[in-house]
Scaffold this motif. Structure first.
Motif, PDB file in Angstrom:
ATOM      1  N   TYR A  74       0.821  -1.217   0.000  1.00 42.71           N
ATOM      2  CA  TYR A  74       0.000   0.000   0.000  1.00 42.71           C
ATOM      3  C   TYR A  74       0.853   1.264   0.000  1.00 42.71           C
ATOM      4  O   TYR A  74       0.331   2.375  -0.071  1.00 42.71           O
ATOM      5  CB  TYR A  74      -0.956  -0.006   1.206  1.00 42.71           C
ATOM      6  CG  TYR A  74      -1.809  -1.246   1.191  1.00 42.71           C
ATOM      7  CD1 TYR A  74      -2.794  -1.403   0.233  1.00 42.71           C
ATOM      8  CD2 TYR A  74      -1.564  -2.299   2.072  1.00 42.71           C
ATOM      9  CE1 TYR A  74      -3.528  -2.568   0.150  1.00 42.71           C
ATOM     10  CE2 TYR A  74      -2.293  -3.473   2.000  1.00 42.71           C
ATOM     11  CZ  TYR A  74      -3.276  -3.596   1.036  1.00 42.71           C
ATOM     12  OH  TYR A  74      -3.999  -4.760   0.947  1.00 42.71           O
ATOM     13  N   CYS A 112      -9.960   3.219   3.311  1.00 43.80           N
ATOM     14  CA  CYS A 112      -9.652   2.648   1.999  1.00 43.80           C
ATOM     15  C   CYS A 112      -9.718   3.733   0.923  1.00 43.80           C
ATOM     16  O   CYS A 112     -10.161   4.844   1.181  1.00 43.80           O
ATOM     17  CB  CYS A 112     -10.606   1.487   1.721  1.00 43.80           C
ATOM     18  SG  CYS A 112     -12.332   1.935   1.565  1.00 43.80           S
ATOM     19  N   PRO A 113      -9.260   3.427  -0.311  1.00 45.97           N
ATOM     20  CA  PRO A 113      -9.207   4.458  -1.359  1.00 45.97           C
ATOM     21  C   PRO A 113     -10.571   5.105  -1.593  1.00 45.97           C
ATOM     22  O   PRO A 113     -11.589   4.419  -1.493  1.00 45.97           O
ATOM     23  CB  PRO A 113      -8.778   3.675  -2.594  1.00 45.97           C
ATOM     24  CG  PRO A 113      -8.120   2.432  -2.089  1.00 45.97           C
ATOM     25  CD  PRO A 113      -8.836   2.112  -0.818  1.00 45.97           C
ATOM     26  N   GLU A 114     -10.568   6.345  -2.013  1.00 47.21           N
ATOM     27  CA  GLU A 114      -9.488   7.293  -1.959  1.00 47.21           C
ATOM     28  C   GLU A 114      -9.747   8.176  -0.764  1.00 47.21           C
ATOM     29  O   GLU A 114     -10.769   8.848  -0.721  1.00 47.21           O
ATOM     30  CB  GLU A 114      -9.465   8.102  -3.272  1.00 47.21           C
ATOM     31  CG  GLU A 114      -8.310   9.110  -3.284  1.00 47.21           C
ATOM     32  CD  GLU A 114      -7.927   9.555  -4.695  1.00 47.21           C
ATOM     33  OE1 GLU A 114      -8.159   8.792  -5.668  1.00 47.21           O
ATOM     34  OE2 GLU A 114      -7.436  10.678  -4.821  1.00 47.21           O
ATOM     35  N   PRO A 151     -14.058  -0.040  -3.288  1.00 42.85           N
ATOM     36  CA  PRO A 151     -13.770   1.394  -3.320  1.00 42.85           C
ATOM     37  C   PRO A 151     -13.280   1.805  -4.705  1.00 42.85           C
ATOM     38  O   PRO A 151     -12.888   0.956  -5.506  1.00 42.85           O
ATOM     39  CB  PRO A 151     -12.650   1.543  -2.286  1.00 42.85           C
ATOM     40  CG  PRO A 151     -11.959   0.219  -2.268  1.00 42.85           C
ATOM     41  CD  PRO A 151     -13.031  -0.810  -2.570  1.00 42.85           C
ATOM     42  N   VAL A 152     -13.309   3.101  -4.964  1.00 42.05           N
ATOM     43  CA  VAL A 152     -12.856   3.629  -6.252  1.00 42.05           C
ATOM     44  C   VAL A 152     -11.649   4.533  -6.018  1.00 42.05           C
ATOM     45  O   VAL A 152     -11.643   5.346  -5.100  1.00 42.05           O
ATOM     46  CB  VAL A 152     -13.983   4.430  -6.938  1.00 42.05           C
ATOM     47  CG1 VAL A 152     -13.489   5.087  -8.218  1.00 42.05           C
ATOM     48  CG2 VAL A 152     -15.158   3.522  -7.238  1.00 42.05           C
ATOM     49  N   LYS A 210      -8.781   2.854 -10.432  1.00 40.75           N
ATOM     50  CA  LYS A 210      -8.951   1.488  -9.965  1.00 40.75           C
ATOM     51  C   LYS A 210     -10.370   1.217  -9.464  1.00 40.75           C
ATOM     52  O   LYS A 210     -10.961   2.059  -8.781  1.00 40.75           O
ATOM     53  CB  LYS A 210      -7.963   1.189  -8.828  1.00 40.75           C
ATOM     54  CG  LYS A 210      -6.515   1.059  -9.280  1.00 40.75           C
ATOM     55  CD  LYS A 210      -6.286  -0.202 -10.090  1.00 40.75           C
ATOM     56  CE  LYS A 210      -4.958  -0.181 -10.835  1.00 40.75           C
ATOM     57  NZ  LYS A 210      -3.797  -0.275  -9.959  1.00 40.75           N
ATOM     58  N   ASP A 264     -11.220  -2.087  -7.755  1.00 42.09           N
ATOM     59  CA  ASP A 264     -10.818  -3.399  -7.270  1.00 42.09           C
ATOM     60  C   ASP A 264     -11.723  -3.835  -6.119  1.00 42.09           C
ATOM     61  O   ASP A 264     -12.352  -3.012  -5.462  1.00 42.09           O
ATOM     62  CB  ASP A 264      -9.376  -3.356  -6.752  1.00 42.09           C
ATOM     63  CG  ASP A 264      -8.370  -3.012  -7.851  1.00 42.09           C
ATOM     64  OD1 ASP A 264      -8.709  -3.150  -9.043  1.00 42.09           O
ATOM     65  OD2 ASP A 264      -7.246  -2.602  -7.491  1.00 42.09           O
ATOM     66  N   TRP A 292     -11.875  -5.118  -2.387  1.00 43.90           N
ATOM     67  CA  TRP A 292     -11.095  -5.141  -1.146  1.00 43.90           C
ATOM     68  C   TRP A 292     -11.843  -5.964  -0.105  1.00 43.90           C
ATOM     69  O   TRP A 292     -13.034  -6.234  -0.240  1.00 43.90           O
ATOM     70  CB  TRP A 292     -10.882  -3.715  -0.625  1.00 43.90           C
ATOM     71  CG  TRP A 292      -9.944  -2.869  -1.431  1.00 43.90           C
ATOM     72  CD1 TRP A 292     -10.018  -2.585  -2.771  1.00 43.90           C
ATOM     73  CD2 TRP A 292      -8.769  -2.188  -0.961  1.00 43.90           C
ATOM     74  NE1 TRP A 292      -8.964  -1.770  -3.138  1.00 43.90           N
ATOM     75  CE2 TRP A 292      -8.189  -1.507  -2.055  1.00 43.90           C
ATOM     76  CE3 TRP A 292      -8.158  -2.075   0.290  1.00 43.90           C
ATOM     77  CZ2 TRP A 292      -7.022  -0.735  -1.927  1.00 43.90           C
ATOM     78  CZ3 TRP A 292      -7.002  -1.305   0.410  1.00 43.90           C
ATOM     79  CH2 TRP A 292      -6.441  -0.656  -0.696  1.00 43.90           C
ATOM     80  N   ARG A 295      -6.505  -5.030  -0.225  1.00 45.56           N
ATOM     81  CA  ARG A 295      -6.906  -5.231  -1.617  1.00 45.56           C
ATOM     82  C   ARG A 295      -6.913  -6.723  -1.897  1.00 45.56           C
ATOM     83  O   ARG A 295      -5.953  -7.435  -1.593  1.00 45.56           O
ATOM     84  CB  ARG A 295      -5.929  -4.519  -2.544  1.00 45.56           C
ATOM     85  CG  ARG A 295      -6.281  -4.629  -3.999  1.00 45.56           C
ATOM     86  CD  ARG A 295      -5.274  -3.912  -4.893  1.00 45.56           C
ATOM     87  NE  ARG A 295      -5.477  -4.306  -6.272  1.00 45.56           N
ATOM     88  CZ  ARG A 295      -5.031  -5.444  -6.794  1.00 45.56           C
ATOM     89  NH1 ARG A 295      -4.349  -6.289  -6.054  1.00 45.56           N
ATOM     90  NH2 ARG A 295      -5.272  -5.741  -8.064  1.00 45.56           N
TER      91      ARG A 295
END
Lengths: 348, 348
Positions: free
Chosen positions: A130, A180-182, B203-204, B210, B212, B214, B229
């Protein structure tokens, strides 16, 4: 707003920081976490580096390789039309994006809060999948005798926020990805409120083009939920484009004082303040209409990414807010604001 | 892969669903959560509606107004060049985005799993600031006698996932936003693993483009952390563009069987499978190279958003996977796969 800027500003510049490797150069030292440790002020600096590059035909950057367990170099041809270098922070390719620098966290210590001794080695650097593009923007919150560090981790998997903890800034424990993203700009509150931990965070909504500050709760500082949107940009204001939590919240008699950053459409970053209810921190009591600190000095207006003041930490001591901030994504500066002035600005 | 599609497909069509208001029309019924409740199969349908529009000069949509506590109509002129209608699901304006429909969740019950009685009234509809553009794509997981519903909530604040729970599908408790923007496709595991709850989520990352899958852990189903991830798109594959958790994971002797959806660059949505370690669900044991269900029938290839099969729920009964899926974002269909066939496909 009366602002006292240190005449020593910038108090830490890239040339003050020893590169982590002989073949690297430090291009920025900024966005530091702040803690008081016994009689010292401790800064956890974000140090941005890149490989020394003698070939003007290429852009050279560095990436942590998980399999090799070390940072390796990557080269991008300036002649390749698929490489977009228009943002100085990024190398954008059709299916991949890279950063032009890799950041780690480094400790600096000071007796007077102005003159700092900077350690030679990183305290926390890229160490897992990460963090392959580096670790950034640490925010330190002391909770029950443990310093918790919420820091940004960047990798092709996305921009996340991770948690580390330490008692002594010698040994660290990593607690994994907590947002988690973003998501970045995570600031932990220094105590439980009604039995729960709270944090401010800044998720991104690409579909609705939102960069708002949210608040979440947690039983253990690792797992976060009951997310609530707290604060958005102000239309037509100095913080019209995006906002994010700056320093961790400070408890005052009036409420939780939260210094945050905002950017306008020209990407000019200023600091503002918001006051949250002491017992219900998802309730906004007041918000400053105007910035309380904005880029005015040369070292704030010019640099790697100019017209930026950006804080990850402050010390609230007596009536003074001692703000450590990154100027122009290049150097660390110091300014003092009077707490009463900020509260007065919030009331009007 | 041998697929048995019900000859009754689509088993629920928009015209089978009574609009929630006389001035609305149902334009889609799809992406249903599935539960077995005593001797009945219960579907929690996503019902997408829009106001009946007699004026061809405008696009009419509906939005939940928090202050009024009700759904109100919004009109967008087709002549206004600032209104972009190119995606049939969206109305995109320079600073705002709206949906062309508003979804709620509706219960349907069946003895045989094919012929459903559909309730006249919504079970869960937009009810707060995170749901002003509707609630979508429920995934139901039975944990310790309580049905937990992870559903997507859409509003200008972003696309989030919320949690509701019920014992009887009569009374519901809302637990707030459990995954902040932008996050959907959340599927809860049906039991604790080594003392922790687990969920898959999607998540984006706009910066790194991405989408993906998670995995996260939780002590209480509301607060989630230690995000890892799990799974990304397969380059050049049927799931090259984006993927997301489909139905909640099914426990098998071989591992956690997870049916997921993937889209290729033409936005053609298929279903695939992945097998996760029973005790360490963040470890992938196997993944199908080819889709296990793909749009082939007319009702899957044509509709509101064609070439889509998309599942939010299935029943694993005996050796049969009974998959309820949305076809072309228009109607609900039913297909059976043999569990052994899927495991065999995973092994090769």
């Amino acid at each position: 707003m009366k602002v006292f800027r240190s005449p020593e500003n910038p108090i830490i510049r890239p040339e003050d920081v020893k590169p982590s490797r002989e073949d690297f150069e430090v291009i920025g030292v900024f966005n530091a976490g702040v803690a008081r440790l016994a009689d010292e002020v401790l800064l956890l600096l974000r140090v941005a580096e890149r490989p020394i590059n003698k070939n003007p035909q290429v852009v050279l950057t560095a990436v942590y390789d998980v399999d090799k367990g070390q940072v390796v170099l990557k080269e991008f041809s300036k002649a390749d039309p698929e490489n977009d270098f228009s943002d100085p922070r990024l190398i954008v390719r059709p299916a991949e994006t890279f950063l032009t620098s890799i950041s780690h966290l480094r400790i600096a210590r000071s007796k007077d809060g102005i003159k700092f001794d900077i350690e030679d080695k990183p305290a926390l650097g890229a160490a897992n999948e990460y963090e392959t593009f580096g670790v950034e923007d640490p925010r330190i919150t002391l909770i029950d005798g443990i310093y918790y560090i919420a820091y940004v981790a960047v990798s092709p998997a996305g921009v996340t926020t991770c948690l580390a903890s330490t008692k002594d800034f010698v040994e660290y424990k990593r607690h994994g990805v907590i947002f988690c993203p973003e998501n970045k700009d995570v600031a932990l509150f220094p105590e439980k409120i009604d039995g729960k931990y709270y944090a401010l965070h800044r998720p991104v909504s690409p579909l609705f083009k939102k960069h708002d500050i949210w608040i979440a709760e947690s039983p253990d500082l690792v797992c976060w939920g009951n997310h609530r949107r707290l604060l958005g940009p102000q239309k037509g204001g100095w913080d019209e484009l995006k906002i994010g939590a700056g320093a961790p919240p400070v408890k005052t008699n009036e409420g939780w004082l939260k210094i945050y950053h905002g950017a306008d459409k020209q990407n000019r970053y200023c600091l503002g303040a918001v006051l949250l209810d002491l017992n219900k921190p998802w309730k906004i009591l007041a918000r400053t209409a105007q910035p309380i600190l904005e880029p005015e000095a040369d070292y704030e207006c010019s640099g790697f990414f100019g017209n930026v003041v950006f804080t990850c930490g402050l010390l609230a001591e007596g009536d003074i807010l001692k703000i450590y901030y990154g100027a122009a994504d290049s150097a660390i500066c110091y300014a003092e604001l009077n707490l009463k002035d900020v509260i007065t600005a919030l009331r009007h």
